[in-house]
Design a protein around this motif. Structure first.
Motif, PDB file in Angstrom:
ATOM      1  N   THR A  31       0.837  -1.199   0.000  1.00 17.50           N
ATOM      2  CA  THR A  31       0.000   0.000   0.000  1.00 17.50           C
ATOM      3  C   THR A  31       0.869   1.246   0.000  1.00 17.50           C
ATOM      4  N   GLU A  32       1.930   1.237   0.818  1.00 20.97           N
ATOM      5  CA  GLU A  32       2.850   2.381   0.869  1.00 20.97           C
ATOM      6  C   GLU A  32       3.578   2.560  -0.465  1.00 20.97           C
ATOM      7  N   GLN A  33       3.980   1.456  -1.086  1.00 21.30           N
ATOM      8  CA  GLN A  33       4.633   1.540  -2.396  1.00 21.30           C
ATOM      9  C   GLN A  33       3.699   2.172  -3.417  1.00 21.30           C
ATOM     10  N   TYR A  34       2.456   1.714  -3.428  1.00 19.83           N
ATOM     11  CA  TYR A  34       1.484   2.243  -4.388  1.00 19.83           C
ATOM     12  C   TYR A  34       1.285   3.736  -4.176  1.00 19.83           C
ATOM     13  N   LYS A  35       1.173   4.157  -2.929  1.00 14.94           N
ATOM     14  CA  LYS A  35       1.020   5.587  -2.627  1.00 14.94           C
ATOM     15  C   LYS A  35       2.248   6.358  -3.101  1.00 14.94           C
ATOM     16  N   PHE A  36       3.434   5.784  -2.875  1.00 16.02           N
ATOM     17  CA  PHE A  36       4.666   6.455  -3.291  1.00 16.02           C
ATOM     18  C   PHE A  36       4.692   6.660  -4.803  1.00 16.02           C
ATOM     19  N   TYR A  37       4.312   5.630  -5.568  1.00 26.17           N
ATOM     20  CA  TYR A  37       4.338   5.737  -7.025  1.00 26.17           C
ATOM     21  C   TYR A  37       3.317   6.727  -7.566  1.00 26.17           C
ATOM     22  N   LYS A  38       2.369   7.137  -6.760  1.00 29.20           N
ATOM     23  CA  LYS A  38       1.376   8.144  -7.156  1.00 29.20           C
ATOM     24  C   LYS A  38       1.743   9.538  -6.634  1.00 29.20           C
ATOM     25  N   SER A  39       2.884   9.664  -5.962  1.00 33.44           N
ATOM     26  CA  SER A  39       3.252  10.921  -5.313  1.00 33.44           C
ATOM     27  C   SER A  39       4.057  11.853  -6.224  1.00 33.44           C
ATOM     28  N   ALA A  69      14.088   4.892 -23.226  1.00 33.26           N
ATOM     29  CA  ALA A  69      13.618   4.411 -21.924  1.00 33.26           C
ATOM     30  C   ALA A  69      12.344   5.158 -21.558  1.00 33.26           C
ATOM     31  N   ASP A  70      11.337   4.416 -21.108  1.00 31.16           N
ATOM     32  CA  ASP A  70      10.096   5.036 -20.665  1.00 31.16           C
ATOM     33  C   ASP A  70       9.739   4.594 -19.243  1.00 31.16           C
ATOM     34  N   THR A  71      10.648   3.852 -18.622  1.00 30.16           N
ATOM     35  CA  THR A  71      10.410   3.305 -17.284  1.00 30.16           C
ATOM     36  C   THR A  71      11.628   3.585 -16.418  1.00 30.16           C
ATOM     37  N   VAL A  72      11.396   3.786 -15.140  1.00 28.26           N
ATOM     38  CA  VAL A  72      12.493   3.906 -14.177  1.00 28.26           C
ATOM     39  C   VAL A  72      12.392   2.702 -13.257  1.00 28.26           C
ATOM     40  N   ASP A  73      13.485   1.966 -13.155  1.00 28.18           N
ATOM     41  CA  ASP A  73      13.528   0.699 -12.430  1.00 28.18           C
ATOM     42  C   ASP A  73      14.407   0.802 -11.196  1.00 28.18           C
ATOM     43  N   HIS A  74      13.997   0.121 -10.125  1.00 28.59           N
ATOM     44  CA  HIS A  74      14.856  -0.036  -8.956  1.00 28.59           C
ATOM     45  C   HIS A  74      15.820  -1.181  -9.259  1.00 28.59           C
ATOM     46  N   ILE A  75      17.097  -0.924  -9.220  1.00 27.53           N
ATOM     47  CA  ILE A  75      18.093  -1.950  -9.512  1.00 27.53           C
ATOM     48  C   ILE A  75      17.944  -3.104  -8.519  1.00 27.53           C
ATOM     49  N   VAL A  76      17.922  -2.786  -7.236  1.00 33.30           N
ATOM     50  CA  VAL A  76      17.593  -3.767  -6.202  1.00 33.30           C
ATOM     51  C   VAL A  76      16.137  -3.487  -5.833  1.00 33.30           C
ATOM     52  N   PRO A  77      15.257  -4.473  -5.947  1.00 35.22           N
ATOM     53  CA  PRO A  77      13.831  -4.216  -5.721  1.00 35.22           C
ATOM     54  C   PRO A  77      13.538  -3.668  -4.324  1.00 35.22           C
ATOM     55  N   ILE A  78      12.559  -2.794  -4.255  1.00 39.45           N
ATOM     56  CA  ILE A  78      12.251  -2.161  -2.970  1.00 39.45           C
ATOM     57  C   ILE A  78      11.628  -3.139  -1.977  1.00 39.45           C
ATOM     58  N   GLU A  79      11.072  -4.228  -2.465  1.00 41.50           N
ATOM     59  CA  GLU A  79      10.576  -5.252  -1.543  1.00 41.50           C
ATOM     60  C   GLU A  79      11.742  -5.920  -0.813  1.00 41.50           C
ATOM     61  N   PHE A  80      12.909  -5.913  -1.442  1.00 41.33           N
ATOM     62  CA  PHE A  80      14.109  -6.516  -0.858  1.00 41.33           C
ATOM     63  C   PHE A  80      14.854  -5.509   0.016  1.00 41.33           C
ATOM     64  N   GLU A  81      14.934  -4.261  -0.427  1.00 39.40           N
ATOM     65  CA  GLU A  81      15.599  -3.191   0.324  1.00 39.40           C
ATOM     66  C   GLU A  81      14.712  -1.951   0.326  1.00 39.40           C
ATOM     67  N   PRO A  82      13.712  -1.906   1.212  1.00 40.37           N
ATOM     68  CA  PRO A  82      12.770  -0.783   1.233  1.00 40.37           C
ATOM     69  C   PRO A  82      13.424   0.572   1.480  1.00 40.37           C
ATOM     70  N   ASP A  83      14.530   0.595   2.204  1.00 41.01           N
ATOM     71  CA  ASP A  83      15.195   1.868   2.501  1.00 41.01           C
ATOM     72  C   ASP A  83      15.837   2.498   1.271  1.00 41.01           C
ATOM     73  N   GLN A  84      15.913   1.767   0.169  1.00 44.27           N
ATOM     74  CA  GLN A  84      16.506   2.287  -1.065  1.00 44.27           C
ATOM     75  C   GLN A  84      15.450   2.808  -2.051  1.00 44.27           C
ATOM     76  N   MET A  85      14.211   2.930  -1.586  1.00 47.40           N
ATOM     77  CA  MET A  85      13.108   3.318  -2.459  1.00 47.40           C
ATOM     78  C   MET A  85      13.356   4.660  -3.165  1.00 47.40           C
ATOM     79  N   GLN A  86      13.907   5.639  -2.445  1.00 44.52           N
ATOM     80  CA  GLN A  86      14.087   6.966  -3.028  1.00 44.52           C
ATOM     81  C   GLN A  86      15.544   7.299  -3.333  1.00 44.52           C
TER      82      GLN A  86
END
Length: 135
Positions: A31-39, A69-86
């Motif tokens: 839920t927090e990830q979804y909110k972040f992607y809409k911010s 490129a039309d997408t921005v990707d997390h190199i290490v997924p945020i589900e694995f390292e949430p502190d790297q989200m931003q």
């Protein structure tokens, strides 16, 4: 895009409600990830990364292939390292197809069949991810 909109309109309200409650919001973290992607913060960060990478798919660029490129990707997924989200150092520009392939690989490398994180070393260098993306 038109076919996606047609598909979305064909779904009833119950289906959309179930999708939002069960799939998209299946946990507090999701839920927090979804909110972040809409911010606005994500919109700014996304624009910053695309500009930094000149709107070029950085994975394919290492192969000498230049695609938009039309997408921005997390190199290490945020589900694995949430502190790297931003963290912009954990973000990279890529195309949708490249992102799809990498996401499928991430699910196998970082997570077990139940979706729980494995005890693996995060891969931060895109050159080490490259072999799975090579055409």
């Amino acid at each position: 895009m038109a076919s996606r909109q047609k598909w979305a309109r064909s779904r009833d309200e119950g289906y959309r409600h179930r999708y939002d409650q069960v799939t998209r919001n299946r946990s507090e973290a999701k839920t927090e990830q979804y909110k972040f992607y809409k911010s606005k913060a994500w919109a700014g960060l996304r624009a910053q990364v695309l500009a930094r990478d000149d709107h070029i798919d950085q994975y394919l660029k290492l192969l000498g292939i230049y695609e938009v490129a039309d997408t921005v990707d997390h190199i290490v997924p945020i589900e694995f390292e949430p502190d790297q989200m931003q963290n912009p150092d954990n973000l990279i520009s890529c195309g949708r197809h490249t992102h799809l392939i990498k996401t499928r690989w991430e699910k196998k490398y970082y997570f077990d069949r139940g979706g729980q994180p494995k005890s693996v070393e995060p891969i931060r260098e895109i050159g080490k991810i490259l072999p799975i993306l090579a055409p």
